[in-house]
Motif scaffolding. Structure first.
Motif, PDB file in Angstrom:
ATOM      1  N   TYR A  30       0.834  -1.212   0.000  1.00  0.00           N
ATOM      2  CA  TYR A  30       0.000   0.000   0.000  1.00  0.00           C
ATOM      3  C   TYR A  30       0.869   1.264   0.000  1.00  0.00           C
ATOM      4  O   TYR A  30       0.666   2.175  -0.806  1.00  0.00           O
ATOM      5  CB  TYR A  30      -0.940   0.002   1.212  1.00  0.00           C
ATOM      6  N   VAL A  31       1.848   1.312   0.912  1.00  0.00           N
ATOM      7  CA  VAL A  31       2.673   2.528   1.020  1.00  0.00           C
ATOM      8  C   VAL A  31       3.503   2.716  -0.255  1.00  0.00           C
ATOM      9  O   VAL A  31       3.677   3.841  -0.726  1.00  0.00           O
ATOM     10  CB  VAL A  31       3.545   2.512   2.302  1.00  0.00           C
ATOM     11  N   GLU A  32       3.980   1.628  -0.845  1.00  0.00           N
ATOM     12  CA  GLU A  32       4.736   1.739  -2.108  1.00  0.00           C
ATOM     13  C   GLU A  32       3.862   2.338  -3.200  1.00  0.00           C
ATOM     14  O   GLU A  32       4.273   3.257  -3.911  1.00  0.00           O
ATOM     15  CB  GLU A  32       5.218   0.349  -2.556  1.00  0.00           C
ATOM     16  N   ASP A  33       2.651   1.817  -3.327  1.00  0.00           N
ATOM     17  CA  ASP A  33       1.730   2.298  -4.369  1.00  0.00           C
ATOM     18  C   ASP A  33       1.355   3.761  -4.106  1.00  0.00           C
ATOM     19  O   ASP A  33       1.406   4.614  -5.005  1.00  0.00           O
ATOM     20  CB  ASP A  33       0.486   1.393  -4.378  1.00  0.00           C
ATOM     21  N   LEU A  34       1.019   4.065  -2.849  1.00  0.00           N
ATOM     22  CA  LEU A  34       0.652   5.438  -2.483  1.00  0.00           C
ATOM     23  C   LEU A  34       1.798   6.401  -2.800  1.00  0.00           C
ATOM     24  O   LEU A  34       1.584   7.465  -3.402  1.00  0.00           O
ATOM     25  CB  LEU A  34       0.318   5.488  -0.981  1.00  0.00           C
ATOM     26  N   ALA A  35       3.018   6.021  -2.411  1.00  0.00           N
ATOM     27  CA  ALA A  35       4.169   6.906  -2.606  1.00  0.00           C
ATOM     28  C   ALA A  35       4.387   7.186  -4.094  1.00  0.00           C
ATOM     29  O   ALA A  35       4.647   8.332  -4.492  1.00  0.00           O
ATOM     30  CB  ALA A  35       5.414   6.278  -1.980  1.00  0.00           C
ATOM     31  N   GLY A  36       4.263   6.155  -4.920  1.00  0.00           N
ATOM     32  CA  GLY A  36       4.435   6.334  -6.369  1.00  0.00           C
ATOM     33  C   GLY A  36       3.407   7.308  -6.928  1.00  0.00           C
ATOM     34  O   GLY A  36       3.714   8.169  -7.755  1.00  0.00           O
ATOM     35  N   ARG A  37       2.182   7.180  -6.465  1.00  0.00           N
ATOM     36  CA  ARG A  37       1.122   8.080  -6.941  1.00  0.00           C
ATOM     37  C   ARG A  37       1.352   9.511  -6.452  1.00  0.00           C
ATOM     38  O   ARG A  37       1.122  10.472  -7.191  1.00  0.00           O
ATOM     39  CB  ARG A  37      -0.253   7.583  -6.466  1.00  0.00           C
ATOM     40  N   LEU A  38       1.799   9.658  -5.200  1.00  0.00           N
ATOM     41  CA  LEU A  38       2.029  11.008  -4.678  1.00  0.00           C
ATOM     42  C   LEU A  38       3.146  11.700  -5.450  1.00  0.00           C
ATOM     43  O   LEU A  38       3.070  12.901  -5.740  1.00  0.00           O
ATOM     44  CB  LEU A  38       2.370  10.969  -3.182  1.00  0.00           C
ATOM     45  N   LEU A  39       4.172  10.929  -5.798  1.00  0.00           N
ATOM     46  CA  LEU A  39       5.276  11.499  -6.581  1.00  0.00           C
ATOM     47  C   LEU A  39       4.753  12.014  -7.920  1.00  0.00           C
ATOM     48  O   LEU A  39       5.043  13.137  -8.334  1.00  0.00           O
ATOM     49  CB  LEU A  39       6.346  10.425  -6.797  1.00  0.00           C
ATOM     50  N   ARG A  40       3.939  11.198  -8.587  1.00  0.00           N
ATOM     51  CA  ARG A  40       3.389  11.567  -9.902  1.00  0.00           C
ATOM     52  C   ARG A  40       2.407  12.734  -9.771  1.00  0.00           C
ATOM     53  O   ARG A  40       2.493  13.710 -10.524  1.00  0.00           O
ATOM     54  CB  ARG A  40       2.706  10.340 -10.514  1.00  0.00           C
ATOM     55  N   LEU A  41       1.504  12.657  -8.797  1.00  0.00           N
ATOM     56  CA  LEU A  41       0.512  13.730  -8.609  1.00  0.00           C
ATOM     57  C   LEU A  41       1.204  15.050  -8.260  1.00  0.00           C
ATOM     58  O   LEU A  41       0.767  16.122  -8.684  1.00  0.00           O
ATOM     59  CB  LEU A  41      -0.471  13.362  -7.492  1.00  0.00           C
ATOM     60  N   GLY A  42       2.280  14.936  -7.479  1.00  0.00           N
ATOM     61  CA  GLY A  42       3.014  16.133  -7.065  1.00  0.00           C
ATOM     62  C   GLY A  42       3.639  16.870  -8.241  1.00  0.00           C
ATOM     63  O   GLY A  42       3.909  18.073  -8.148  1.00  0.00           O
ATOM     64  N   GLN A  43       3.867  16.169  -9.337  1.00  0.00           N
ATOM     65  CA  GLN A  43       4.390  16.827 -10.545  1.00  0.00           C
ATOM     66  C   GLN A  43       3.255  17.537 -11.292  1.00  0.00           C
ATOM     67  O   GLN A  43       3.485  18.517 -11.983  1.00  0.00           O
ATOM     68  CB  GLN A  43       5.057  15.820 -11.498  1.00  0.00           C
ATOM     69  N   GLN A  44       2.034  17.002 -11.156  1.00  0.00           N
ATOM     70  CA  GLN A  44       0.883  17.582 -11.881  1.00  0.00           C
ATOM     71  C   GLN A  44       0.329  18.820 -11.203  1.00  0.00           C
ATOM     72  O   GLN A  44      -0.184  19.720 -11.846  1.00  0.00           O
ATOM     73  CB  GLN A  44      -0.269  16.569 -11.963  1.00  0.00           C
ATOM     74  N   LEU A  45       0.366  18.834  -9.872  1.00  0.00           N
ATOM     75  CA  LEU A  45      -0.219  19.961  -9.125  1.00  0.00           C
ATOM     76  C   LEU A  45       0.508  20.120  -7.795  1.00  0.00           C
ATOM     77  O   LEU A  45       1.104  19.169  -7.295  1.00  0.00           O
ATOM     78  CB  LEU A  45      -1.725  19.746  -8.905  1.00  0.00           C
ATOM     79  N   PRO A  46       0.476  21.349  -7.229  1.00  0.00           N
ATOM     80  CA  PRO A  46       1.119  21.529  -5.915  1.00  0.00           C
ATOM     81  C   PRO A  46       0.338  20.734  -4.871  1.00  0.00           C
ATOM     82  O   PRO A  46      -0.850  20.972  -4.667  1.00  0.00           O
ATOM     83  CB  PRO A  46       0.999  23.041  -5.666  1.00  0.00           C
ATOM     84  N   LEU A  47       1.008  19.771  -4.251  1.00  0.00           N
ATOM     85  CA  LEU A  47       0.320  18.818  -3.376  1.00  0.00           C
ATOM     86  C   LEU A  47       0.899  18.851  -1.961  1.00  0.00           C
ATOM     87  O   LEU A  47       2.107  18.661  -1.767  1.00  0.00           O
ATOM     88  CB  LEU A  47       0.458  17.409  -3.977  1.00  0.00           C
ATOM     89  N   LEU A  48       0.016  19.086  -0.995  1.00  0.00           N
ATOM     90  CA  LEU A  48       0.390  19.074   0.426  1.00  0.00           C
ATOM     91  C   LEU A  48      -0.290  17.870   1.068  1.00  0.00           C
ATOM     92  O   LEU A  48      -1.497  17.674   0.866  1.00  0.00           O
ATOM     93  CB  LEU A  48      -0.095  20.353   1.105  1.00  0.00           C
ATOM     94  N   VAL A  49       0.467  17.085   1.816  1.00  0.00           N
ATOM     95  CA  VAL A  49      -0.071  15.843   2.383  1.00  0.00           C
ATOM     96  C   VAL A  49       0.171  15.824   3.887  1.00  0.00           C
ATOM     97  O   VAL A  49       1.293  16.097   4.337  1.00  0.00           O
ATOM     98  CB  VAL A  49       0.616  14.607   1.743  1.00  0.00           C
ATOM     99  N   THR A  50      -0.863  15.490   4.667  1.00  0.00           N
ATOM    100  CA  THR A  50      -0.648  15.265   6.104  1.00  0.00           C
ATOM    101  C   THR A  50      -0.876  13.788   6.418  1.00  0.00           C
ATOM    102  O   THR A  50      -1.728  13.146   5.805  1.00  0.00           O
ATOM    103  CB  THR A  50      -1.597  16.105   6.983  1.00  0.00           C
ATOM    104  N   THR A  51      -0.108  13.283   7.375  1.00  0.00           N
ATOM    105  CA  THR A  51      -0.268  11.881   7.790  1.00  0.00           C
ATOM    106  C   THR A  51      -0.677  11.832   9.258  1.00  0.00           C
ATOM    107  O   THR A  51      -0.103  12.530  10.104  1.00  0.00           O
ATOM    108  CB  THR A  51       1.057  11.104   7.628  1.00  0.00           C
ATOM    109  N   GLY A  52      -1.651  11.007   9.567  1.00  0.00           N
ATOM    110  CA  GLY A  52      -2.131  10.872  10.947  1.00  0.00           C
ATOM    111  C   GLY A  52      -1.329   9.854  11.741  1.00  0.00           C
ATOM    112  O   GLY A  52      -0.430   9.196  11.210  1.00  0.00           O
ATOM    113  N   GLY A  53      -1.681   9.720  13.002  1.00  0.00           N
ATOM    114  CA  GLY A  53      -0.936   8.838  13.900  1.00  0.00           C
ATOM    115  C   GLY A  53      -1.589   7.486  14.127  1.00  0.00           C
ATOM    116  O   GLY A  53      -0.936   6.556  14.584  1.00  0.00           O
ATOM    117  N   GLY A  54      -2.889   7.405  13.849  1.00  0.00           N
ATOM    118  CA  GLY A  54      -3.612   6.133  13.920  1.00  0.00           C
ATOM    119  C   GLY A  54      -3.514   5.436  15.259  1.00  0.00           C
ATOM    120  O   GLY A  54      -3.408   6.058  16.311  1.00  0.00           O
TER     121      GLY A  54
END
Ligand code: UTP
Length: 236
Positions: A30-54
């Motif tokens: 999951y984290v590998e797939d998410l990270a790959g998408r965030l990298l790609r999305l971050g090139q398309q638009l300015p992207l700010l991401v917050t992570t929770g503590g769960g």
């Protein structure tokens, strides 16, 4: 548009619940797939991401409370865990995403001038990373906030208590704020779909919120880029 004028898309803010990042099942893929998408999305638009503590944050907060720590100290412990998750995700995304999570909202927005995505955890006591996401959205004039959580939207009643409860696909801030305020307290480790401060700030600024199941990554991506998605949308 006049020739030579460059338009940059409006930023998007994504709040990923800690309970989505680490479930104990399939987390590496999951984290590998998410990270790959965030990298790609971050090139398309300015992207700010917050992570929770769960769960991890909640376990520390529970133990700290039993040991007599103050609510502020418990919040600070929660913040450390959210930052740990931000580091983990940012490390996998890699450059240009800063490896060290910015400690403040202002710092994160400054980083966004040179890097996207920017990933951070909590900032100060008294709210959750959803509140941080809302502050980022207001300050960066974001197009929308996407809340990636462990349910697939906003339900008329708690679906775990009442399985006949239906998902509400579109609702107004007035309704959603009332739901958030009825369901949460201001204690450390609180957990509901979105936090109070976040709901109040986004409602006041007139910024839309999309609530999606964070484990469905193609759907999460559609919600981030502004396409049709499965979930709930809260509008002004
Ligand atoms: P989370 O953002 O993880 O809250 O912060 P949560 O509601 O438990 O969300 P999920 O389960 O990850 O989706 C964990 C705790 O850390 C403190 C609060 O006590 C919060 O409940 N915290 C977090 C802060 O005090 N300030 C922050 O900016 C962020």
């Amino acid at each position: 548009m006049p020739k030579g004028t460059r338009t940059t898309p409006d930023p998007v803010v994504l709040s990923i619940g800690g309970s989505v990042l680490l479930t104990g099942e399939g987390d590496r893929a999951y984290v590998e797939d998410l990270a790959g998408r965030l990298l790609r999305l971050g090139q398309q638009l300015p992207l700010l991401v917050t992570t929770g503590g769960g769960r991890t944050a909640r376990e520390y907060i529970r133990l700290g409370r039993e040991l007599g720590l103050t609510e502020v100290e418990l919040d600070e412990i929660g913040i450390e865990v959210t930052r740990l998750h931000a580091r983990l995700l940012a490390g996998r995304v890699g450059p240009p995403c800063p490896a060290r999570p910015p400690a403040t909202v202002v710092e994160a927005i400054l980083e966004l001038r040179n890097a996207s995505p920017v990933i951070l955890g909590g900032t100060e006591p008294g709210h959750t990373t959803d509140g941080v996401a809302a502050l980022l959205a207001v300050r960066s004039r974001a197009a929308r906030v996407v809340n990636a959580t462990d349910v697939d939207g906003v339900y008329e009643r708690d679906p775990r208590v009442d399985p006949t409860a239906r998902r509400i696909e579109r609702l107004h801030w007035k309704e959603f704020r009332a739901m958030v305020h009825a369901a949460t307290t201001t204690d450390a480790g609180q957990n509901f779909l979105f936090d109070r401060l976040g709901a109040d700030l986004l409602a006041r600024a007139g910024i839309s919120l999309r609530v999606v199941n964070g484990r469905d990554l193609p759907n999460l991506e559609a919600a981030v880029v502004g396409e049709r998605f499965q979930g709930s949308q809260v509008d002004p």
